[in-house]
Scaffold this active site. Structure first.
Site, short mmCIF file in Angstrom:
data_model
loop_
_atom_site.label_atom_id
_atom_site.label_comp_id
_atom_site.label_asym_id
_atom_site.label_seq_id
_atom_site.Cartn_x
_atom_site.Cartn_y
_atom_site.Cartn_z
CG ASP A 136 -9.16 -80.49 -8.35
OD1 ASP A 136 -8.89 -81.67 -8.02
OD2 ASP A 136 -10.02 -79.80 -7.78
CD GLN A 169 -14.64 -82.28 -3.50
OE1 GLN A 169 -13.44 -82.08 -3.33
NE2 GLN A 169 -15.09 -83.37 -4.08
CE LYS A 218 -10.39 -84.17 -2.95
NZ LYS A 218 -11.20 -83.44 -3.94
N1 GUN Z 1 -15.47 -84.01 -7.19
C1 GUN Z 1 -15.27 -85.31 -7.52
N2 GUN Z 1 -13.96 -85.54 -7.75
C2 GUN Z 1 -13.33 -84.36 -7.60
C3 GUN Z 1 -11.97 -83.95 -7.70
O1 GUN Z 1 -11.05 -84.73 -8.01
N3 GUN Z 1 -11.73 -82.64 -7.45
C4 GUN Z 1 -12.70 -81.76 -7.13
N4 GUN Z 1 -12.37 -80.49 -6.92
N5 GUN Z 1 -13.97 -82.11 -7.03
C5 GUN Z 1 -14.29 -83.40 -7.25
#
Ligand code: GUN
Length: 278
Positions: free
Chosen positions: A119, A96, A52
């Site tokens: 998100d 996350q 990311k």
């Molecule tokens: N953990 C697995 N996929 C995601 C996601 O798309 N966003 C976040 N914040 N955590 C995750």
């Protein structure tokens, strides 16, 4: 011959479009900032977070990195989120998941300012999606819509079956397909005769978290199959929820693993960061 939907190529196209837009905003003096929070050092999460941040760098979005120790208290995390909520320079906040067990995930998500919820996990974002109002879309489902559209696959009027009902993928996916005028069925662990229901699908979207679970017996001839899963098989090779080799001769289009849905999630996160700044 089935169309192999190239998520890597489509995500790159999107990132190029976003990069141009970010550059134009920079000319006007607008800088976009994403705060990325990771608690603990789960290896999979560390890879996602790194990817990311790399995407941010490529597109020209500033990322603020918060790598907190495993024993961070819930209050410490909530205080950090509140501080970032109040910081007008921060456009997006990403925590996350999963979080360590002593932290209430729901409370954390609910604390993020909905205007920074890149998100798309906040109840306000999910609620807006469900009644057709504007809001952040959950990144993986939004990425799947882009994969379909940019591959020339029409959605309106199609029978769509979503297997999986998680808050992150299954539910928002079903809502998005409904918004695109598909006829939508959601299946889950209690669904009776999953094979028969799955075989109705013109578009079958699989997010059950079981490696190679979906064989050709679940798939109608000519269906489009979207595979959200990512696992390691017995030979340590990446695979999805779909038994790709078995299903391939039957489908009209399919996403591979890796290189299908995965790259789209980050592209759509970047899209959401821009939306937040707009
Ligand atoms: N953990 C697995 N996929 C995601 C996601 O798309 N966003 C976040 N914040 N955590 C995750």
């Amino acid at each position: 011959m089935a169309l192999i939907i190239d998520g890597k190529k489509i995500s790159t196209e999107i990132k190029e479009e976003l990069r141009e837009e970010v550059a134009a905003l920079k000319e006007k003096g607008v800088e976009i900032t994403l705060a990325v929070i990771q608690v603990g050092n789960d290896p999979a999460s560390s890879i996602y977070v790194r990817n990311k941040k790399t995407a941010c760098e490529y597109i020209g979005i500033k990322s603020l990195s918060y790598e907190l120790p495993e024993n961070t208290t819930e209050k410490e995390l909530l205080d950090l989120i509140k501080e970032l909520n109040a910081n007008s320079k921060v456009n997006g906040i990403l925590v996350q998941l999963p979080l360590p067990k002593h932290i209430n995930e729901e409370l954390v998500i609910n604390t993020i300012d909905p205007s920074k919820d890149v998100d798309g996990f906040h109840p306000q974002s999910v609620g807006a999606l469900s009644i057709g109002q504007k809001g952040f879309l959950s990144c993986t489902p939004a990425g799947i819509i882009q994969l379909l559209k940019r591959s020339g696959i029409s959605i309106a009027g199609k029978e769509c079956v979503v297997i999986g009902r998680s808050n992150i993928v299954g539910k928002p996916m079903a809502l998005l397909m409904l918004r695109e005028d598909a006829t939508v069925t959601i299946c889950h662990s209690k669904t009776k005769d999953l094979k028969e229901v799955a075989k109705r699908a013109d578009i079958l979207i699989v997010a059950i978290g079981k490696p190679k679970f979906i064989s050709s017996e679940f798939v109608k001839e000519g269906a489009v199959v979207i595979d959200v899963g990512i696992h390691r098989d017995e030979n340590n090779k990446l695979c999805g929820d779909v038994d790709y080799e078995d299903v391939l001769p039957k489908v009209s289009a399919i996403t591979p693993v890796p290189g299908g849905v995965g790259p789209m999630t980050i592209a759509m996160l970047m899209y959401n960061c821009l939306q937040s700044a707009r």
